[in-house]
Write a protein that holds these residues in place. Structure first.
Motif, PDB file in Angstrom:
ATOM      1  N   LYS A 112       0.852  -1.181   0.000  1.00 22.94           N
ATOM      2  CA  LYS A 112       0.000   0.000   0.000  1.00 22.94           C
ATOM      3  C   LYS A 112       0.891   1.235   0.000  1.00 22.94           C
ATOM      4  CE  LYS A 112      -4.058   1.894   2.335  1.00 22.94           C
ATOM      5  NZ  LYS A 112      -4.834   2.174   1.134  1.00 22.94           N
ATOM      6  N   THR A 113       0.522   2.189  -0.817  1.00 24.28           N
ATOM      7  CA  THR A 113       1.207   3.479  -0.838  1.00 24.28           C
ATOM      8  C   THR A 113       0.188   4.546  -1.224  1.00 24.28           C
ATOM      9  OG1 THR A 113       3.192   4.640  -1.576  1.00 24.28           O
ATOM     10  CG2 THR A 113       1.989   3.390  -3.248  1.00 24.28           C
ATOM     11  N   ASP A 114       0.611   5.761  -1.207  1.00 22.17           N
ATOM     12  CA  ASP A 114      -0.237   6.890  -1.541  1.00 22.17           C
ATOM     13  C   ASP A 114      -0.740   6.768  -2.983  1.00 22.17           C
ATOM     14  OD1 ASP A 114      -0.145   9.908  -2.772  1.00 22.17           O
ATOM     15  OD2 ASP A 114      -0.911   9.863  -0.713  1.00 22.17           O
ATOM     16  N   LEU A 115      -2.046   6.966  -3.185  1.00 20.86           N
ATOM     17  CA  LEU A 115      -2.629   6.843  -4.526  1.00 20.86           C
ATOM     18  C   LEU A 115      -2.054   7.862  -5.509  1.00 20.86           C
ATOM     19  CD1 LEU A 115      -6.398   5.944  -4.060  1.00 20.86           C
ATOM     20  CD2 LEU A 115      -4.595   4.573  -5.091  1.00 20.86           C
ATOM     21  N   GLU A 116      -1.624   8.992  -5.023  1.00 25.85           N
ATOM     22  CA  GLU A 116      -1.007   9.985  -5.907  1.00 25.85           C
ATOM     23  C   GLU A 116       0.280   9.415  -6.514  1.00 25.85           C
ATOM     24  OE1 GLU A 116       1.032  14.281  -5.216  1.00 25.85           O
ATOM     25  OE2 GLU A 116      -1.001  14.047  -4.421  1.00 25.85           O
ATOM     26  N   ARG A 117       1.038   8.701  -5.717  1.00 23.93           N
ATOM     27  CA  ARG A 117       2.267   8.059  -6.195  1.00 23.93           C
ATOM     28  C   ARG A 117       1.934   6.950  -7.212  1.00 23.93           C
ATOM     29  NH1 ARG A 117       6.793   5.913  -2.129  1.00 23.93           N
ATOM     30  NH2 ARG A 117       8.445   6.703  -3.433  1.00 23.93           N
ATOM     31  N   VAL A 118       0.903   6.167  -6.899  1.00 25.25           N
ATOM     32  CA  VAL A 118       0.471   5.097  -7.809  1.00 25.25           C
ATOM     33  C   VAL A 118       0.058   5.690  -9.146  1.00 25.25           C
ATOM     34  CG1 VAL A 118      -1.368   3.398  -8.216  1.00 25.25           C
ATOM     35  CG2 VAL A 118      -0.204   3.477  -5.999  1.00 25.25           C
ATOM     36  N   ARG A 119      -0.713   6.740  -9.106  1.00 25.51           N
ATOM     37  CA  ARG A 119      -1.204   7.346 -10.355  1.00 25.51           C
ATOM     38  C   ARG A 119      -0.060   7.960 -11.167  1.00 25.51           C
ATOM     39  NH1 ARG A 119      -6.452   8.937  -7.144  1.00 25.51           N
ATOM     40  NH2 ARG A 119      -7.744   7.175  -7.792  1.00 25.51           N
ATOM     41  N   ALA A 120       0.957   8.495 -10.486  1.00 29.10           N
ATOM     42  CA  ALA A 120       2.131   9.014 -11.197  1.00 29.10           C
ATOM     43  C   ALA A 120       2.855   7.865 -11.907  1.00 29.10           C
ATOM     44  CB  ALA A 120       3.070   9.720 -10.219  1.00 29.10           C
ATOM     45  N   ARG A 121       2.995   6.723 -11.243  1.00 28.64           N
ATOM     46  CA  ARG A 121       3.623   5.550 -11.870  1.00 28.64           C
ATOM     47  C   ARG A 121       2.833   5.095 -13.095  1.00 28.64           C
ATOM     48  NH1 ARG A 121       4.603   1.819  -6.549  1.00 28.64           N
ATOM     49  NH2 ARG A 121       6.299   3.043  -5.661  1.00 28.64           N
ATOM     50  N   LEU A 136      -5.892   4.243 -14.298  1.00 29.95           N
ATOM     51  CA  LEU A 136      -5.986   5.355 -13.340  1.00 29.95           C
ATOM     52  C   LEU A 136      -7.286   5.269 -12.535  1.00 29.95           C
ATOM     53  CD1 LEU A 136      -4.541   8.230 -15.546  1.00 29.95           C
ATOM     54  CD2 LEU A 136      -3.468   7.199 -13.516  1.00 29.95           C
ATOM     55  N   ARG A 137      -8.406   4.976 -13.213  1.00 28.51           N
ATOM     56  CA  ARG A 137      -9.683   4.811 -12.501  1.00 28.51           C
ATOM     57  C   ARG A 137      -9.637   3.590 -11.589  1.00 28.51           C
ATOM     58  NH1 ARG A 137     -11.723   5.795 -17.418  1.00 28.51           N
ATOM     59  NH2 ARG A 137     -12.243   3.621 -17.752  1.00 28.51           N
ATOM     60  N   ARG A 138      -9.125   2.490 -12.134  1.00 34.91           N
ATOM     61  CA  ARG A 138      -9.104   1.217 -11.409  1.00 34.91           C
ATOM     62  C   ARG A 138      -8.241   1.287 -10.154  1.00 34.91           C
ATOM     63  NH1 ARG A 138     -11.650  -3.140  -9.722  1.00 34.91           N
ATOM     64  NH2 ARG A 138     -10.459  -5.042  -9.896  1.00 34.91           N
ATOM     65  N   SER A 139      -7.182   2.072 -10.158  1.00 39.90           N
ATOM     66  CA  SER A 139      -6.290   2.136  -8.998  1.00 39.90           C
ATOM     67  C   SER A 139      -7.043   2.568  -7.744  1.00 39.90           C
ATOM     68  CB  SER A 139      -5.101   3.057  -9.260  1.00 39.90           C
ATOM     69  OG  SER A 139      -5.515   4.390  -9.473  1.00 39.90           O
ATOM     70  N   GLY A 140      -7.863   3.590  -7.845  1.00 40.45           N
ATOM     71  CA  GLY A 140      -8.626   4.053  -6.689  1.00 40.45           C
ATOM     72  C   GLY A 140      -9.732   3.090  -6.303  1.00 40.45           C
ATOM     73  N   GLU A 141     -10.454   2.568  -7.308  1.00 39.80           N
ATOM     74  CA  GLU A 141     -11.521   1.602  -7.037  1.00 39.80           C
ATOM     75  C   GLU A 141     -10.966   0.374  -6.318  1.00 39.80           C
ATOM     76  OE1 GLU A 141     -12.990   0.550 -10.896  1.00 39.80           O
ATOM     77  OE2 GLU A 141     -13.884   2.513 -11.258  1.00 39.80           O
ATOM     78  N   LEU A 142      -9.872  -0.149  -6.856  1.00 43.22           N
ATOM     79  CA  LEU A 142      -9.281  -1.363  -6.305  1.00 43.22           C
ATOM     80  C   LEU A 142      -8.720  -1.123  -4.916  1.00 43.22           C
ATOM     81  CD1 LEU A 142      -8.671  -4.293  -6.770  1.00 43.22           C
ATOM     82  CD2 LEU A 142      -6.627  -3.622  -8.033  1.00 43.22           C
ATOM     83  N   ASP A 143      -8.128   0.038  -4.690  1.00 44.07           N
ATOM     84  CA  ASP A 143      -7.600   0.353  -3.365  1.00 44.07           C
ATOM     85  C   ASP A 143      -8.722   0.314  -2.327  1.00 44.07           C
ATOM     86  OD1 ASP A 143      -5.109   1.014  -2.015  1.00 44.07           O
ATOM     87  OD2 ASP A 143      -6.047   2.935  -1.551  1.00 44.07           O
ATOM     88  N   LEU A 144      -9.889   0.838  -2.677  1.00 43.08           N
ATOM     89  CA  LEU A 144     -11.039   0.805  -1.755  1.00 43.08           C
ATOM     90  C   LEU A 144     -11.521  -0.626  -1.510  1.00 43.08           C
ATOM     91  CD1 LEU A 144     -13.081   3.908  -3.020  1.00 43.08           C
ATOM     92  CD2 LEU A 144     -11.785   3.697  -0.878  1.00 43.08           C
ATOM     93  N   VAL A 145     -11.573  -1.421  -2.569  1.00 40.44           N
ATOM     94  CA  VAL A 145     -11.981  -2.832  -2.434  1.00 40.44           C
ATOM     95  C   VAL A 145     -11.031  -3.538  -1.467  1.00 40.44           C
ATOM     96  CG1 VAL A 145     -12.088  -5.052  -3.659  1.00 40.44           C
ATOM     97  CG2 VAL A 145     -13.140  -3.032  -4.665  1.00 40.44           C
ATOM     98  N   LEU A 146      -9.734  -3.332  -1.651  1.00 39.96           N
ATOM     99  CA  LEU A 146      -8.748  -4.000  -0.802  1.00 39.96           C
ATOM    100  C   LEU A 146      -8.816  -3.498   0.646  1.00 39.96           C
ATOM    101  CD1 LEU A 146      -5.771  -4.125  -3.312  1.00 39.96           C
ATOM    102  CD2 LEU A 146      -7.273  -5.998  -2.635  1.00 39.96           C
ATOM    103  N   ASP A 147      -9.138  -2.227   0.835  1.00 43.19           N
ATOM    104  CA  ASP A 147      -9.321  -1.705   2.200  1.00 43.19           C
ATOM    105  C   ASP A 147     -10.452  -2.449   2.916  1.00 43.19           C
ATOM    106  OD1 ASP A 147      -7.292   0.148   2.120  1.00 43.19           O
ATOM    107  OD2 ASP A 147      -8.612   1.863   1.682  1.00 43.19           O
ATOM    108  N   GLU A 148     -11.540  -2.734   2.178  1.00 43.48           N
ATOM    109  CA  GLU A 148     -12.691  -3.421   2.770  1.00 43.48           C
ATOM    110  C   GLU A 148     -12.388  -4.868   3.106  1.00 43.48           C
ATOM    111  OE1 GLU A 148     -16.204  -2.901   0.423  1.00 43.48           O
ATOM    112  OE2 GLU A 148     -15.994  -0.733   0.416  1.00 43.48           O
TER     113      GLU A 148
END
Length: 149
Positions: A112-121, A136-148
């Motif tokens: 897990k890392t900051d989504l801003e860093r992920v999106r830059a990559r 780019l869309r999937r990164s945030g969606e997936l991060d939320l799924v994994l948080d749950e």
């Protein structure tokens, strides 16, 4: 990873797209090599790379699991004491299926890392267009799924 080299174990590295799963798996493989521990490093994305994916399985998980089971079996037969796998695991049930496919006890590690860093990559990795936009869309969606999970 727990246990000495005589213990056969798997490690499944998961996280959102662009977090560094594949790179981390490679580095772990390099460290295992330095320690003299027979191992394999497997990138799940490559095992699912078939087209077209069935409508009921858009990420080709069934193909991925079939390929993983075959490869893990071959690596174990060749003497691998560790199998390091990188890929997205969206549920505990899926994690159990991956563990069954590699047929050895498995530790699950989420990066897990900051989504801003992920999106830059992701912006650096993909050319502008629909595929980059999807990631780019999937990164945030997936991060939320994994948080749950």
């Amino acid at each position: 990873m727990h246990g000495g080299p005589a213990t056969v174990k798997g490690l499944l590295i998961t996280g959102t797209v662009g977090v560094g799963k594949t790179t981390t798996a490679r580095v772990i493989g390099e460290q295992l090599q330095k320690l003299g521990i027979p191992h394999a490093v497997i990138d799940l994305d490559e095992l699912a790379r078939g087209w077209p994916a069935p409508a009921e399985d858009p990420f080709n998980m069934e193909l991925e699991l079939t390929n993983l089971a075959s490869m893990a079996k071959n690596y174990r037969a060749a003497g691998a004491m560790r199998v390091v796998v990188s890929g997205v695991v969206e549920s505990r049930a899926a994690a159990r299926r991956y563990e069954a496919a590699i047929a050895m006890p498995m530790n699950l590690c989420r990066l897990k890392t900051d989504l801003e860093r992920v999106r830059a990559r992701l912006t650096e990795r993909h050319v502008p267009g629909p595929l980059r936009d999807w990631h780019l869309r999937r990164s945030g969606e997936l991060d939320l799924v994994l948080d749950e999970v």
